[in-house]
Design an enzyme around this catalytic site. Structure first.
Site, PDB file in Angstrom:
ATOM      1  N   GLY A   1       0.822  -1.203   0.000  1.00 50.42           N
ATOM      2  CA  GLY A   1       0.000   0.000   0.000  1.00 50.42           C
ATOM      3  C   GLY A   1       0.853   1.249   0.000  1.00 50.42           C
ATOM      4  O   GLY A   1       2.086   1.183   0.057  1.00 50.42           O
ATOM      5  N   ASP A   2       0.189   2.380  -0.072  1.00 47.32           N
ATOM      6  CA  ASP A   2       0.843   3.689  -0.067  1.00 47.32           C
ATOM      7  C   ASP A   2       0.509   4.371   1.251  1.00 47.32           C
ATOM      8  O   ASP A   2      -0.661   4.639   1.533  1.00 47.32           O
ATOM      9  CB  ASP A   2       0.331   4.519  -1.253  1.00 47.32           C
ATOM     10  N   PHE A   3       1.508   4.647   2.083  1.00 45.92           N
ATOM     11  CA  PHE A   3       1.183   5.180   3.415  1.00 45.92           C
ATOM     12  C   PHE A   3       0.656   6.609   3.381  1.00 45.92           C
ATOM     13  O   PHE A   3       0.178   7.122   4.382  1.00 45.92           O
ATOM     14  CB  PHE A   3       2.342   5.039   4.411  1.00 45.92           C
TER      15      PHE A   3
ATOM     16  N   HIS B   1      13.423  11.691   6.679  1.00 45.97           N
ATOM     17  CA  HIS B   1      14.426  12.586   6.097  1.00 45.97           C
ATOM     18  C   HIS B   1      14.293  12.737   4.582  1.00 45.97           C
ATOM     19  O   HIS B   1      14.937  13.592   3.984  1.00 45.97           O
ATOM     20  CB  HIS B   1      15.848  12.123   6.466  1.00 45.97           C
TER      21      HIS B   1
END
Length: 446
Positions: free
Chosen positions: A332-334, A352
């Site tokens: 998934g895509d957070f 970062h």
């Protein structure tokens, strides 16, 4: 060593030149190591299985004896090769423990992916530094490139899983060259003719410059090129066959992230007592190195490695975990998708790499998902208060400016960042040694 003196005065070069010359020589040392890695030299030495004489190595691998001796002397001075004396009093050579562990393809984990990424991408990007200094904007955004692969597509709209013939490769290269001209004129593609005399002799077990040895446990083999190539063209996907194994940007990226954390993964998961937590979620887990170490260290903890679909797919193939089954993978895509539930979230080398807006978005999401008393473990190298050290972190901070909108932070900046999003009880544990990781643990209050 005795001091050379004349008339009671020590003879010494200008000390003001020392640091400059050390940096210059450091660059040369790095390139020599890179060439040895790419040519499979350390793999050849490792394959012998015992300390060997120069004569044996020269005969076995077809090396020029004089050049081999000079190379060995150089690598001994770098502590990458160890020299010993046999019973006859003759010198024999073998890989140093660090070389054997991290610079050969027969061992796992390896730092070869990090070396490749640095040589093929980070170093060419430094040519954009003068322009970055003027306008403050990077020409290349690695996050955009990786995110574009979410559905197996690169930013040019080419399906990375469907490159099955030379025509597709040619079209891909032509599109990349056009994009590259816009992105970085200083990294334009070049062709270098390599004469037969410059080719390395055959490696053991049939290794040569066109057939590199396979990675352990199904890890993708890496075809290296000794020729001068541009950053983008060096990351081009290759046809999926024996002579030209798959080696796209994403696999190199995953291997480089594994190398970032492999030397300190055990230390960071033990930096704090995480045993009270029952469900951990490693967001943007990359190779899964931290997830695997966490699962093996805390056997009662359920661990989920969460990353983009192609990352998860490749990570499972390249780095099959050896846990007892408590480690799971979820794609998934957070930023866009709902993240798995847990009472402990891990962000390893994630914060970062993103701009402030994205960082805020992600921390808000994690805070909302955490139950009261839950924790967030952040793995990043922390800058000193004045941001002038450690050197590995200041250098990476500048590289981040060249490849993203992210940055490294000092402890004060991290404290303010976490407080802004409601986290409390900020704790720092600094990991000794030359590495890319420190550990920060924060809590969601009850």
């Amino acid at each position: 060593m005795t001091d050379i003196q004349m008339n009671g005065t020590e003879l010494r070069s200008d000390p003001l030149a020392d640091e400059i010359l050390q940096i210059v020589n450091g660059a040369t040392k790095y390139k020599i190591m890179v060439q040895c890695v790419e040519a499979g030299f350390f793999d050849a030495i490792e394959s012998v299985g015992e300390p060997a004489s120069l004569e044996l190595l020269s005969k076995k691998f077809g090396y020029d004896l004089e050049i081999l001796e000079r190379l060995m002397n150089t690598l001994v001075s770098y502590r990458l090769i160890v020299v010993e004396q046999n019973k006859k009093g003759s010198n024999t050579y073998k890989n140093s423990p660090s070389t054997s562990k991290y610079l050969t393809r027969s061992k796992k984990p390896t730092m070869i992916g990090l070396i490749m990424m640095s040589d093929k991408m980070c170093l060419p990007l430094t040519e954009n530094l003068p322009e970055l200094l003027k306008n403050g904007l990077p020409k290349f955004d690695i996050n955009r490139n990786i995110a574009a692969m979410k559905n197996g597509m690169n930013k040019n709209g080419v399906n990375l899983t469907d490159l099955k013939n030379e025509k597709n490769i040619t079209e891909m290269k032509m599109k990349t060259i056009k994009i590259e001209d816009k992105i970085s004129p200083t990294c334009s593609p070049t062709k270098t003719n390599v004469s037969k005399s410059n080719k390395m002799p055959p490696m053991p077990n049939g290794m040569n410059m066109n057939k590199m040895p396979p990675m352990p446990n199904g890890m993708m083999a890496m075809k290296m090129s000794m020729m001068s190539t541009s950053m983008m063209s060096s990351m081009m996907p290759k046809p999926n066959n024996v002579d030209n194994p798959p080696c796209d940007m994403l696999s190199k990226f995953i291997m480089s992230t594994d190398a970032f954390s492999c030397s300190c993964a055990s230390a960071v998961v033990r930096a704090f007592d995480l045993s009270p937590h029952r469900e951990a979620v490693d967001l943007g887990g990359g190779s899964g190195r931290i997830s695997i170490e966490l699962s093996n260290t805390y056997t009662n903890m359920k661990v989920t490695m969460f990353d983009l679909p192609p990352v998860v797919q490749l990570a499972q193939k390249m780095f099959p975990n050896n846990s007892d089954g408590t480690l799971q993978y979820k794609a998934g895509d957070f930023f866009e998708d709902d993240i798995p539930s847990g009472d402990l979230y891990i962000l390893g080398h994630v914060l970062h790499g993103w701009d402030e807006l994205r960082v805020d978005q992600l921390l808000n999401k994690i805070f909302a998902k955490l139950p009261p008393g839950g924790s967030l473990l952040v793995l990043e190298k922390v800058l000193s208060d004045d941001k002038s050290s450690p050197e590995i972190c200041t250098t990476n901070d500048l590289i981040l400016a060249l490849m993203s909108k992210g940055k490294e932070r000092n402890a004060s900046e991290y404290q303010k960042l976490f407080a802004k999003h409601g986290f409390t009880n900020v704790q720092f544990r600094y990991i000794d040694g030359y590495n890319y990781c420190d550990a920060i643990l924060v809590k969601k209050p009850f």
